[in-house]
Write a protein that holds these residues in place. Structure first.
Motif, PDB file in Angstrom:
ATOM      1  N   VAL A  50       0.835  -1.201   0.000  1.00 57.75           N
ATOM      2  CA  VAL A  50       0.000   0.000   0.000  1.00 57.75           C
ATOM      3  C   VAL A  50       0.876   1.260   0.000  1.00 57.75           C
ATOM      4  CG1 VAL A  50      -1.813   1.251   1.230  1.00 57.75           C
ATOM      5  CG2 VAL A  50      -1.791  -1.256   1.235  1.00 57.75           C
ATOM      6  N   ALA A  51       0.667   2.124  -1.002  1.00 61.29           N
ATOM      7  CA  ALA A  51       1.411   3.379  -1.098  1.00 61.29           C
ATOM      8  C   ALA A  51       1.114   4.258   0.116  1.00 61.29           C
ATOM      9  CB  ALA A  51       1.039   4.108  -2.378  1.00 61.29           C
ATOM     10  N   CYS A  52       2.127   4.966   0.592  1.00 64.05           N
ATOM     11  CA  CYS A  52       2.039   5.687   1.862  1.00 64.05           C
ATOM     12  C   CYS A  52       2.183   7.206   1.705  1.00 64.05           C
ATOM     13  CB  CYS A  52       3.118   5.179   2.812  1.00 64.05           C
ATOM     14  SG  CYS A  52       2.978   3.429   3.187  1.00 64.05           S
ATOM     15  N   GLY A  53       1.919   7.720   0.516  1.00 63.46           N
ATOM     16  CA  GLY A  53       1.911   9.170   0.355  1.00 63.46           C
ATOM     17  C   GLY A  53       3.173   9.762  -0.238  1.00 63.46           C
ATOM     18  N   PHE A  54       4.257   8.979  -0.339  1.00 67.03           N
ATOM     19  CA  PHE A  54       5.510   9.542  -0.864  1.00 67.03           C
ATOM     20  C   PHE A  54       5.590   9.425  -2.395  1.00 67.03           C
ATOM     21  CE2 PHE A  54       8.838  10.274   2.652  1.00 67.03           C
ATOM     22  CZ  PHE A  54       7.874  10.633   3.570  1.00 67.03           C
ATOM     23  N   HIS A  55       5.028   8.362  -2.950  1.00 64.05           N
ATOM     24  CA  HIS A  55       5.035   8.231  -4.415  1.00 64.05           C
ATOM     25  C   HIS A  55       3.607   8.148  -4.954  1.00 64.05           C
ATOM     26  CE1 HIS A  55       4.381   3.991  -3.373  1.00 64.05           C
ATOM     27  NE2 HIS A  55       3.942   3.809  -4.593  1.00 64.05           N
ATOM     28  N   GLY A  56       2.652   7.944  -4.078  1.00 66.26           N
ATOM     29  CA  GLY A  56       1.251   7.804  -4.428  1.00 66.26           C
ATOM     30  C   GLY A  56       0.499   7.600  -3.133  1.00 66.26           C
ATOM     31  N   GLY A  57      -0.817   7.607  -3.233  1.00 65.37           N
ATOM     32  CA  GLY A  57      -1.613   7.460  -2.016  1.00 65.37           C
ATOM     33  C   GLY A  57      -1.664   8.750  -1.233  1.00 65.37           C
ATOM     34  N   ASP A  58      -2.722   8.914  -0.475  1.00 62.80           N
ATOM     35  CA  ASP A  58      -2.799   9.986   0.516  1.00 62.80           C
ATOM     36  C   ASP A  58      -3.609   9.429   1.674  1.00 62.80           C
ATOM     37  OD1 ASP A  58      -5.600  10.312  -0.016  1.00 62.80           O
ATOM     38  OD2 ASP A  58      -5.150  11.727  -1.615  1.00 62.80           O
ATOM     39  N   ALA A  59      -3.821  10.229   2.695  1.00 65.06           N
ATOM     40  CA  ALA A  59      -4.426   9.702   3.925  1.00 65.06           C
ATOM     41  C   ALA A  59      -5.780   9.044   3.648  1.00 65.06           C
ATOM     42  CB  ALA A  59      -4.561  10.816   4.964  1.00 65.06           C
ATOM     43  N   GLU A  60      -6.624   9.700   2.882  1.00 62.55           N
ATOM     44  CA  GLU A  60      -7.949   9.117   2.635  1.00 62.55           C
ATOM     45  C   GLU A  60      -7.864   7.850   1.795  1.00 62.55           C
ATOM     46  OE1 GLU A  60     -10.522  12.520   1.289  1.00 62.55           O
ATOM     47  OE2 GLU A  60     -11.680  11.572   2.907  1.00 62.55           O
ATOM     48  N   GLY A  81       0.755  -4.451   3.522  1.00 64.97           N
ATOM     49  CA  GLY A  81       2.151  -4.059   3.719  1.00 64.97           C
ATOM     50  C   GLY A  81       2.345  -2.614   3.313  1.00 64.97           C
ATOM     51  N   ALA A  82       3.423  -2.002   3.824  1.00 62.41           N
ATOM     52  CA  ALA A  82       3.730  -0.610   3.492  1.00 62.41           C
ATOM     53  C   ALA A  82       4.659  -0.571   2.290  1.00 62.41           C
ATOM     54  CB  ALA A  82       4.387   0.081   4.687  1.00 62.41           C
ATOM     55  N   HIS A  83       4.296   0.203   1.296  1.00 60.24           N
ATOM     56  CA  HIS A  83       5.109   0.346   0.093  1.00 60.24           C
ATOM     57  C   HIS A  83       5.853   1.670   0.221  1.00 60.24           C
ATOM     58  CE1 HIS A  83       5.083  -0.489  -4.544  1.00 60.24           C
ATOM     59  NE2 HIS A  83       6.137  -0.990  -3.944  1.00 60.24           N
ATOM     60  N   VAL A  84       7.071   1.602   0.745  1.00 60.29           N
ATOM     61  CA  VAL A  84       7.789   2.837   1.101  1.00 60.29           C
ATOM     62  C   VAL A  84       8.637   3.329  -0.069  1.00 60.29           C
ATOM     63  CG1 VAL A  84       7.778   2.287   3.553  1.00 60.29           C
ATOM     64  CG2 VAL A  84       9.697   1.532   2.132  1.00 60.29           C
ATOM     65  N   SER A  85       8.752   4.648  -0.165  1.00 59.20           N
ATOM     66  CA  SER A  85       9.365   5.272  -1.339  1.00 59.20           C
ATOM     67  C   SER A  85      10.195   6.488  -0.961  1.00 59.20           C
ATOM     68  CB  SER A  85       8.237   5.725  -2.286  1.00 59.20           C
ATOM     69  OG  SER A  85       8.722   6.529  -3.336  1.00 59.20           O
ATOM     70  N   HIS A  86      11.022   6.915  -1.907  1.00 67.41           N
ATOM     71  CA  HIS A  86      11.595   8.260  -1.839  1.00 67.41           C
ATOM     72  C   HIS A  86      10.462   9.278  -1.885  1.00 67.41           C
ATOM     73  CE1 HIS A  86      15.366   6.579  -3.979  1.00 67.41           C
ATOM     74  NE2 HIS A  86      15.645   6.755  -2.710  1.00 67.41           N
ATOM     75  N   PRO A  87      10.696  10.489  -1.397  1.00 67.94           N
ATOM     76  CA  PRO A  87       9.673  11.535  -1.502  1.00 67.94           C
ATOM     77  C   PRO A  87       9.704  12.131  -2.911  1.00 67.94           C
ATOM     78  CG  PRO A  87      11.582  12.388  -0.309  1.00 67.94           C
ATOM     79  CD  PRO A  87      11.888  10.955  -0.654  1.00 67.94           C
ATOM     80  N   ASP A  88       8.973  11.544  -3.836  1.00 69.09           N
ATOM     81  CA  ASP A  88       8.989  11.999  -5.228  1.00 69.09           C
ATOM     82  C   ASP A  88       7.637  11.692  -5.861  1.00 69.09           C
ATOM     83  OD1 ASP A  88       9.615  12.792  -7.795  1.00 69.09           O
ATOM     84  OD2 ASP A  88      10.780  10.994  -8.272  1.00 69.09           O
TER      85      ASP A  88
END
Lengths: 256, 256, 256, 256
Positions: free
Chosen positions: D35-45, D62-69
């Motif tokens: 699940v994208a966590c807001g850094f490459h996609g996704g937002d809180a809602e 699972g958390a799909h963690v990314s660079h902030p881009d």
């Protein structure tokens, strides 16, 4: 005397990897494009591509300026000060201007987007900030804003050219403002009625308010949307009806 | 023949409520300002204020273009494609251009910032993308970039005017590139030596590389920083030394 | 019976390369820190560092949740829906919670920031969204909010523990709300008077409204700021006065 | 002994008004969601909604963690330091954890996204930063990463549980790394061959490298994509083939 109206639509609202709308299809039917400038949608590469598509389609390019609210798509009211809004307008207009320069295309108009459009339509200080921002970059740019709104007043006050926008699918209050979306009857859902109203506004400068009373309404540009196949079909239908009524669809500006 | 050099510094790097640097103090000593355009620092209101300060100080305004990396202040290498970098340059130059237009100030130059400066200095495709981006907005804009770098080559190739930048506090390799910060001797910490080197580069076009070998180095502009009181004092000292050596401190452009 | 109060301050409001405030100095005088979570200030590295500093200082950690408005520092009213605010609270609380887990520190409270604090103080739906958001992550977290506000009501309604916040330098209306900043007398500028009022609120639960009428006001935590040397000195002065009056300065929670 | 494998897919990659992918359709066929966590996609809602969909579908989160881009969708290499990457992991894992807590769902794994996945697969310091970041939040979380990569080594070194990921449509070098996308033969375009290779990897732990040489490859999870109708059909086909071969499709964790 020949009658004319502009048909405008919001374009270039994709962002990064996310696609929104079918810009090419919309460009086939409109005369002016409001191009997102990165604050509510659009990014540098998308702006470049959108200006290029507008040029190829012979559609006039305008800057669609917004509050800085990408996640909310510029649709949430934000208490930005007039000084902030002034600076945001310059920034966005300038950014788009660069892509116009690189494509040898003239930037023609500026339209506030979403919440900024709604807020400045009723708030003189915001409306003036927008008009002064536009004029400070290029006083020949045309403000595209709701017919009868504070923004049109502010353009007159600032000496900025402006075009008065109408909506095919919205009902009007007696004072010429849009009936709020929540209210019964706010949306004109009958397509034939919507089109007849647009033709009437252009040819007579009059329309029935939601109360039934006939009101005066200047119509320089009609706002259309191409979000889906149905909306696109409606855009084509409006254009055909306008042309059938002897109304020329033509970009704002160079108005005699 | 009179000798001259430009002194440039990075300005307008505050963001929102966060202040960076003492722009007013720096403006008293330099001839050119590289103004942040919102990608690594700066925002619309700060750009407006910075252009206003530059105008009042009689300092030439340039766009300090960056990768989109606000949190990292544009200092982290990012694998943006040449097409992305091209579009980012247009966007940022245009945004700043609007504030120049509103202040009736000419935009004079463009300097890549941080990681983009370093990457494009060694990468021909990026360097060309930057130069073509600048030229597509206004081919009279001057590229300000590291003397001897790929960016200077790209400017020549593109027909873009350019100014070759030197650093007072950095040692050079024999090929004219900067000695990487990590290496021993990379920084010239002796202020008098640093100043003597700048004067020598301007007056003779030569300087000793870190190996001791004398190399040729064109110096059109020297980069200075005003991050703190000590740095500000050094800026004044360089300027005084340059003027004492009969070198005129003057913005780039209009060079004979 | 021993009297006690918490002293809370906003911390971790730097962002990227931009420093705000002197967190170490403030931590020496307060018992609770409201740590910015990236929406109005702070970023991942700064949150890590701030939690570490709080742990070293023995200061309780809370999440300072905000609208997503970095450029405006969360100070501009934004028409976010309760559903959006709910999700924003979870996101920010969770993000800070991770740094607490990694430092083996308990997250103790949540305080809405800036415009969200003001809006939710008067808007039941927003206040409930915040409380439900907090409770859905951990119902033991304490809501820190304006004494007498809708947020305190919402905490009671939700069954969430809450602490009622007072301000040393602000006057109160008869209904317990803060006198708006613009109004005459809104700010208590006499430091000794401000301190006497805080001591009185803690010891008697009463204070004079701006009209002169005595009102009841529960005081669990007093908000202090350490933005500059003067503010820091005032923080120390309040703490000393509280302790001299036999009031223990202690983090919220574990209240008997 | 029963054979098993996890099928994982990237979900929750919409952002604000922009939709990406058909998450519901994909959830019908996979056992784990990154699940994208807001850094490459996704937002809180979107995170809230995605966790809710995963729960309803019985799919592990699972958390799909990314660079902030966000603009680059996390696909551009960025020179973030290990300390930055460590902090970014905590921030994103924590944010998603909050939505898991509110839905009473366990967070099960963490998978680095895009450029971070590629960079950390070959860079020990980044790989360790990620593993230490995960372990500092919850040492029971499973790292999901390329079979044979530095990330798997780092997980072993850190004592973090890990699952080795394979790709159905990619060829492998003799050292177990993926053949770079540009190279001839990098992509396995024959669907039946792709599926046969997956079944072989699961059942025998071996596969033919691009050179023809048989190599050992541990397969705990196969990565699938549901970007379009064709891709979705392929996902169903893989699942059916795995089950027909007697291989159970089951989320990572609780492995015997």
């Amino acid at each position: 005397m020949s009658m004319r109206i502009d048909m405008n639509s919001d374009l270039g609202e994709s962002f990064g990897p996310w696609v929104m709308g079918d810009d090419k299809a919309v460009l086939a039917s409109v005369s002016s494009a409001n191009v997102a400038c990165g604050f509510h949608g659009g990014d540098a590469e998308i702006m470049k591509k959108t200006v290029s598509l507008c040029k190829a389609a012979g559609v006039a390019v305008g800057a669609h300026v917004s509050h800085p609210d990408l996640q909310g798509f510029g649709r949430r009211n934000m208490a930005c000060s007039p000084a902030e809004v002034y600076a945001y307008c310059l920034y966005q207009i300038g950014a788009l201007q660069a892509f116009c320069l690189s494509h040898n295309v003239a930037l023609r108009h500026v339209k506030p987007h979403g919440a900024l459009y709604n807020m400045a339509g009723k708030d003189e200080a915001l409306a003036l900030a927008i008009c002064e921002g536009i004029a400070s970059v290029d006083p020949r740019l045309i403000l595209l804003a709701l017919s009868g709104s504070k923004m049109i007043d502010a353009a007159h006050q600032t000496g900025l050219p402006c075009a008065r926008e109408i909506f095919a699918d919205r009902a009007y209050e007696e004072d010429g403002s849009l009936v709020a979306r929540g209210k019964p009857g706010a949306m004109i859902t009958d397509e034939d009625l919507a089109i007849a109203r647009v033709v009437q506004m252009v040819t007579t400068g009059k329309v029935a308010a939601i109360t039934g009373k006939e009101i005066a309404l200047q119509a320089d540009s009609v706002c259309v949307h191409g979000d889906n196949a149905h909306a696109l079909a409606f855009v084509k239908k409006i254009r055909a009806a306008l042309e059938a009524a002897g109304i020329k669809v033509k970009a704002m500006g160079g108005m005699q």
